[in-house]
Design an enzyme around this catalytic site. Structure first.
Site, PDB file in Angstrom:
ATOM      1  N   HIS A   1       0.863  -1.184   0.000  1.00 43.07           N
ATOM      2  CA  HIS A   1       0.000   0.000   0.000  1.00 43.07           C
ATOM      3  C   HIS A   1       0.897   1.230   0.000  1.00 43.07           C
ATOM      4  CE1 HIS A   1       1.103  -0.910   4.130  1.00 43.07           C
ATOM      5  NE2 HIS A   1       1.214   0.401   4.230  1.00 43.07           N
TER       6      HIS A   1
ATOM      7  N   HIS B   1       5.713   6.187  -1.967  1.00 44.07           N
ATOM      8  CA  HIS B   1       6.409   4.943  -2.299  1.00 44.07           C
ATOM      9  C   HIS B   1       5.639   3.736  -1.781  1.00 44.07           C
ATOM     10  CE1 HIS B   1       7.649   5.591   1.865  1.00 44.07           C
ATOM     11  NE2 HIS B   1       7.888   4.289   1.917  1.00 44.07           N
TER      12      HIS B   1
END
Length: 189
Positions: free
Chosen positions: A46, A135
């Site tokens: 995620h 990220h």
């Protein structure tokens, strides 16, 4: 309140299933050339927008309300996972991550900025001091290690949509963290 408890929580953007499958293939190939890394379960990948650590459970309704309001005002984000990086630096890496194309990165940063603004306005929770870098963490290293990023080439861009914001609870276990959805809100269509 007597029944308040501390929870480890975070807010994240979720990826489409096809992107998780592509990440799983990449991790499967990378594991053989870098076995000392602790690779993330691709189903748990995620994009963390905000990590709270131990948080008072009484904050959950307000955080959910903020998250829902922001999701309703931001359109889903088309993105390409197009790069590999490490934190803090290649000579002494602790985290290996996947990153996004510049347009998606800009939109993600706008969303995160609005989230931090609302958290401050409503709950007086300050933004983290370090700069936000959108990220996807794919591996962690127990000890800092030199990582040659040339060994981690993506076979091509991975297309996805970041389509919902989720409030997760994180439970630490000896085998790694377990993430449980507390609430989720689709981004505007």
């Amino acid at each position: 309140m007597e029944n308040e408890v501390n929870l480890r929580c975070f807010i994240a953007l979720d990826l489409e299933e096809e992107a998780k499958e592509a990440i799983a293939r990449f991790i499967g190939n990378a594991k053989t050339s870098f076995p000392e890394a602790k690779w993330v379960n691709p189903q748990q990948v995620h994009l963390t927008l905000r990590f709270f650590g131990a948080m008072n459970s009484s904050w959950l309704p307000l955080i959910s309300s903020i998250t829902e309001r922001i999701a309703a005002s931001f359109p889903k984000i088309p993105a390409f996972i197009s790069k590999i990086g490490v934190f803090p630096e290649p000579r002494r890496a602790r985290v290996i991550w996947m990153g996004f194309d510049a347009l998606a990165e800009d939109r993600i940063k706008q969303l995160a900025e609005e989230l931090n603004h609302q958290l401050w306005e409503v709950l007086k929770i300050e933004a983290e001091e370090k700069a936000f870098v959108p990220h996807l963490t794919i591996a962690r290293l127990r000890k800092p290690k030199r990582v040659d990023l040339e060994n981690f080439r993506l076979p091509g861009k991975i297309a996805t949509n970041l389509y919902r914001i989720t409030l997760y609870k994180s439970t630490l276990t000896p085998r790694g963290p377990i993430y449980s959805e507390l609430s989720f809100y689709p981004l505007k269509r």
